[in-house]
Design an enzyme around this catalytic site. Sequence first.
Site, PDB file in Angstrom:
ATOM      1  N   CYS A 116      12.095   1.878  -5.339  1.00  0.00           N
ATOM      2  CA  CYS A 116      11.612   0.965  -6.376  1.00  0.00           C
ATOM      3  C   CYS A 116      10.561   0.015  -5.846  1.00  0.00           C
ATOM      4  O   CYS A 116       9.389   0.116  -6.178  1.00  0.00           O
ATOM      5  CB  CYS A 116      12.788   0.176  -6.967  1.00  0.00           C
ATOM      6  SG  CYS A 116      12.266  -0.992  -8.234  1.00  0.00           S
ATOM      7  N   ASP A 117      10.961  -0.909  -4.983  1.00  0.00           N
ATOM      8  CA  ASP A 117      10.022  -1.939  -4.530  1.00  0.00           C
ATOM      9  C   ASP A 117       8.814  -1.371  -3.800  1.00  0.00           C
ATOM     10  O   ASP A 117       7.724  -1.929  -3.881  1.00  0.00           O
ATOM     11  CB  ASP A 117      10.746  -2.933  -3.621  1.00  0.00           C
ATOM     12  CG  ASP A 117      11.706  -3.805  -4.402  1.00  0.00           C
ATOM     13  OD1 ASP A 117      11.397  -4.117  -5.561  1.00  0.00           O
ATOM     14  OD2 ASP A 117      12.764  -4.160  -3.853  1.00  0.00           O
ATOM     15  N   VAL A 118       9.005  -0.260  -3.080  1.00  0.00           N
ATOM     16  CA  VAL A 118       7.894   0.270  -2.279  1.00  0.00           C
ATOM     17  C   VAL A 118       6.807   0.905  -3.145  1.00  0.00           C
ATOM     18  O   VAL A 118       5.759   1.262  -2.629  1.00  0.00           O
ATOM     19  CB  VAL A 118       8.378   1.281  -1.222  1.00  0.00           C
ATOM     20  CG1 VAL A 118       9.292   0.602  -0.203  1.00  0.00           C
ATOM     21  CG2 VAL A 118       9.062   2.466  -1.855  1.00  0.00           C
TER      22      VAL A 118
END
Lengths: 127, 471
Positions: free
Chosen positions: B397-399
Amino acid sequence: MPDLLMMLAVFAATFAIGYLLITRVPSLLHTPLMSMTNAISAVTIIGALMIFAHQTGVLEGTLGAVAVVGAAFNLVGGFVITHRMVHLFKKSTPPSPPAAIHDSRKQAEDGRLRNDDRRSNIGGQLR
Amino acid sequence: MSNATIMLIDLAILAVLIAGIRLFRTPQGARYGNLTAAFALVLAVAVTLQRHGLAQPQILLPAVLAGSAVGWWVAIRTDMIQIPAMVAFQHGAGGVAVALVSFVELLGTAGTPVSVVGKVSGMVGLALGAATFAGSMLAAGKLSNRMKPTPKVLPRHNLVLLVLAVVILALAGWIFGVDHRRATMTLLGTIALFSLGLGWVFAMRIGGADMPVLISFLNATAGLAAAFCGIIIENRLLIACGATVAASGSILTHVMCKAMNRRLANVFVGIAPSKGGGSGLGGTFGEIQPAVSSPVQTESPALAALGALKAARALVVVPGYGMALAHAQFAIVELMKQLEKMGKTVKFAIHPVAGRMPGHMNVLLAEADVPYDKLFEMDDINRELPETDLVLVVGACDVVNPAATNTEGTPISGMPILNAHLAKQVIVCNLDAKPGYSGVDNALYKDPKVIMLLGDAKKTLQDLNAAMVSG
């Protein structure tokens, strides 16, 4: 004093050489790298062995023995697991797949894939 | 044997060790590099025994055999997903060995009185070794999920750390005024106890996405402790090996911080990137919940995804730790093989912090039989993503959150990401559409070119693969 200078020089030189070499290790190999350097730090086993070169009391003997066990665990465990890891990295093979050595866990996983007959909602939509 | 000869032998052993590390530039070389380094350590042990003799073999041999046997047994049984916990545990084993050797040497039973330099470095070795041990045990507990991986903060956490450090320093200073053996022993024992406390309190506040930083840092401290231990026993090999490990740990710590756009000081003094105190990036992590049927989840996404897979020529997979949690890597490989059979190219984009330790994702994919020439580092693959027909995000998600580059003031702002949003089309196979560790909503999910396939990634991929095979 010359001894201290010599030891500092050894520290500085190896830190510098290590730094130069390790910055060139690709991130692909960072996990095996850490695992291997971790095994290298078990070189403390030398110090633990040297304790026994002198007369030891019960306390020194016991602590020394625990240190030897810890360092030996670190040394052998670290190199063996790094060995396993670096052997996982394989290059692409040309189209004809060779009868490669199958990891036993992989086969178990394959089996589970085939036997898995529960369907998710996405599977339902696709049918 | 003359001093010069001893020096030359030590240098030769170091040369072997350095040659081993040098081989770590390629995966093929690393196989020999590991064996070469192991050989260097065997040589180091051999010359030590040759110089000092194998005294008291009735204790030493069983101890060496027991430690080696357990180490070997654990190493061949450890799962690749558990490698970070195993490595952390190993840092701890190294730390405890350093602390004990320093302790015994400081007692001065070695015959010759310990010099001031020896005393100082011995105490640094003792404190650093004990702190590394405690910190590593806690890290291993968190990484193996035996303990909650979330950071835990004590009231006045920084003050507690400071007090512990000051007490250790004061006790260390006190030792110089004591020459009674018993008193020295008590003082050293107390230093060890406080150092254990320091290591534990230090590590408990670091959790979630910061674990790769912690494990790299412990790598460095274990090496540094070994080097200090080498100074008290005046052993060049120990100093040199310790310094090499310290260098490696420092580099990896730096790489991890850079990949998360975190400052090392912020990780350590507990400045969390997210408001909730729970820091983290990497993927959908948390208890596995049944797939939520979101309003978007209609008949179409799965069919749309299938169509996109069939139409795409060049594909890139972005795996996150959620993939490993869902054990979806083997399903990805099946799909990859099917896609390649259809003449498409499949590459993998690896973010530096994907996984629980530096480079972890590469090992997990290598284990699942992905050839390493298909694994691409962030900077290399980012150049290709705009030309990519389809990106398949699995458990990350964050990456891939464009907010990191587009939006100011979020916890992940400035963090380098994989530019999945620049690709022509994206499929996201995540458990849910919730934000990742950072708590920042992922704008990518709302992009019209993104197809969301929520639910267990392994099942999703298997179903897609089955549909691809059947045509």
